[in-house]
Design an enzyme around this catalytic site. Structure first.
Site, mmCIF file in Angstrom:
data_model
loop_
_atom_site.group_PDB
_atom_site.id
_atom_site.type_symbol
_atom_site.label_atom_id
_atom_site.label_comp_id
_atom_site.label_asym_id
_atom_site.label_seq_id
_atom_site.Cartn_x
_atom_site.Cartn_y
_atom_site.Cartn_z
ATOM 1 N N ASN A 153 18.111 56.630 76.437
ATOM 2 C CA ASN A 153 17.440 56.412 75.153
ATOM 3 C C ASN A 153 16.169 55.606 75.423
ATOM 4 O O ASN A 153 16.246 54.437 75.781
ATOM 5 C CB ASN A 153 18.392 55.656 74.217
ATOM 6 C CG ASN A 153 17.782 55.391 72.852
ATOM 7 O OD1 ASN A 153 16.565 55.418 72.693
ATOM 8 N ND2 ASN A 153 18.632 55.112 71.877
ATOM 9 N N CYS A 209 13.371 52.892 67.164
ATOM 10 C CA CYS A 209 13.449 54.259 67.713
ATOM 11 C C CYS A 209 12.784 55.309 66.818
ATOM 12 O O CYS A 209 12.587 56.442 67.247
ATOM 13 C CB CYS A 209 14.896 54.635 68.004
ATOM 14 S SG CYS A 209 15.673 53.545 69.206
ATOM 15 N N HIS A 238 15.469 62.252 68.028
ATOM 16 C CA HIS A 238 15.421 61.037 68.850
ATOM 17 C C HIS A 238 16.598 61.068 69.822
ATOM 18 O O HIS A 238 17.756 61.252 69.411
ATOM 19 C CB HIS A 238 15.469 59.802 67.962
ATOM 20 C CG HIS A 238 15.821 58.573 68.738
ATOM 21 N ND1 HIS A 238 15.125 58.200 69.869
ATOM 22 C CD2 HIS A 238 16.811 57.660 68.589
ATOM 23 C CE1 HIS A 238 15.674 57.105 70.366
ATOM 24 N NE2 HIS A 238 16.699 56.764 69.616
#
Ligand code: COA
EC number: 2.3.1.180
Length: 337
Positions: free
Chosen positions: A288, A116, A258
């Protein structure tokens, strides 16, 4: 003034199939209430059968060029850097194929694997290529199809992750211009490598010569430990970066973190002492999306949250590895496509 990489285009792409929390609760033993209260996610997009991360990356990269108002030739792109956890194949990298399909000939193209944090890692590598003079124009792409690595038996990870892609075009300019990348803070701690992993498919498992269990080929995550580490690392990294470049917390107008989880994003803003309304949130809409999440959130900040020219933006990410990274820029006159 000094030579710097300047953001000059922003493109995003989401696959058309939206999966609502209601649909999730028909597939898994979960509920809209559980998902929204623990994660803040209302929906996510999953790619159709046969669609790869490379396919999404081509769309986002093409849109980034369009956002800059340039054809691939006019942009003079010398490199394409693709951050992804879900490459089209274990070998070769996906970036060369994406570059060819975007219409770039013979440019350097490679993948970055930092889960990520991948987009910030890719941005740093691309920025360094420009600052060093090795490149004058770089496409930086984050693209993911997590729907292909989620364990259909794991309700926790299945409700969190979505597919998507985002890309920025960087060009050579100077550090006084809006859009110039003004600094980075990067880090990793491999002692926490087991917090997020796909156990099978790499040389660690294959060298055993034993066929893996089906579940070992899927994404795994120790949610609570990841939560704590994400908040701590994104906060520390942001603090270090802002101190290094001399920005006060009050001067930061948007924190584009993020998009892991609403609670993580709010906790990071609180710990930094930045009003939580300055924390950009679009995880509610897209879930996500790992290395696609920062460019998708940036576009959302411009379109939905009035991120305007001249405003100070802090990017910060955390991911498997574990890895983290932060970057700072002043928003330029760029409209996402
Ligand atoms: N629906 C309903 N219940 C669920 C569920 C779901 N989708 N997923 C897990 N549960 C249950 C668990 O089985 C557990 O039940 P139990 O108490 O009976 O054992 C309970 O919910 C609590 O599970 P836990 O994992 O402790 O929940 P949590 O409050 O830590 O929330 C996460 C789980 C994953 C949402 C949270 O840890 C998180 O956000 N972590 C960070 C994840 C992330 O952002 N990763 C990417 C960073 S790069």
């Amino acid at each position: 003034m000094s030579r710097a990489a300047v953001l000059s285009g922003l493109g995003t792409y989401l696959p058309p199939r939206r999966i609502s929390n209601q649909e999730m609760s028909e597939r898994f033993d979960t509920s809209d209430e559980w998902i929204t209260s623990r994660t803040g996610i209302n929906g996510r997009y999953w790619a159709d059968v046969g669609t790869s991360s490379g396919d999404l990356a081509v769309e986002a990269a093409t849109r980034a060029l369009k956002s800059a108002g340039l054809s691939p030739e006019e942009a003079g792109v010398d490199s394409l850097v693709l951050a992804t956890t879900t490459p089209d194949h274990p070998c070769p990298a996906t970036a060369p194929d994406v570059a060819a399909r975007v219409g770039l000939s013979d440019v350097a193209a490679f993948d970055i694997a930092a889960v990520c944090s991948g987009f910030v890692y890719a941005l740093e590598v691309a920025s360094n290529a420009v600052v060093s003079g090795r490149a004058d124009s770089v496409l930086v792409v984050g693209a993911e199809t997590y729907s292909t690595i989620l364990d259909p038996e794991d309700r926790t990870t299945s409700v969190i992750f979505g597919d998507g892609a985002g890309a920025v075009l960087l060009r050579a300019g100077d550090s006084a211009e809006p859009g110039a990348l003004l600094g980075f803070d990067m880090g990793a701690d491999g002692r926490q490598k087991d917090l997020i992993k796909i156990p099978a498919g790499g040389s660690r498992q294959r060298s055993n010569g034993v066929a893996p269990e089906a579940s070992d080929s899927y994404f795994t995550m120790q949610g609570r430990k990841v939560f704590a580490a994400a908040v701590q690392r994104m906060t520390d990294s942001s603090n270090k970066l802002l101190e290094r470049i001399g920005w006060s917390m009050e001067s930061v107008e948007r924190v584009v973190g993020h998009q892991a989880n609403v609670r993580i994003l709010r906790a990071v803003a609180e710990q930094l002492g930045i009003p939580t309304e300055r924390a950009v949130i679009n995880v509610d809409k897209v879930g996500n999306t790992s290395s696609a999440s920062i460019p998708l959130a940036l576009a959302d900040a411009v379109v939905e949250r009035n991120l305007g020219v001249g405003q100070r933006v802090l990017l910060t990410a955390f991911g498997g590895g574990v890895t983290w990274g932060s970057a700072a820029l002043v928003w330029p006159d760029v409209t996402p496509v």
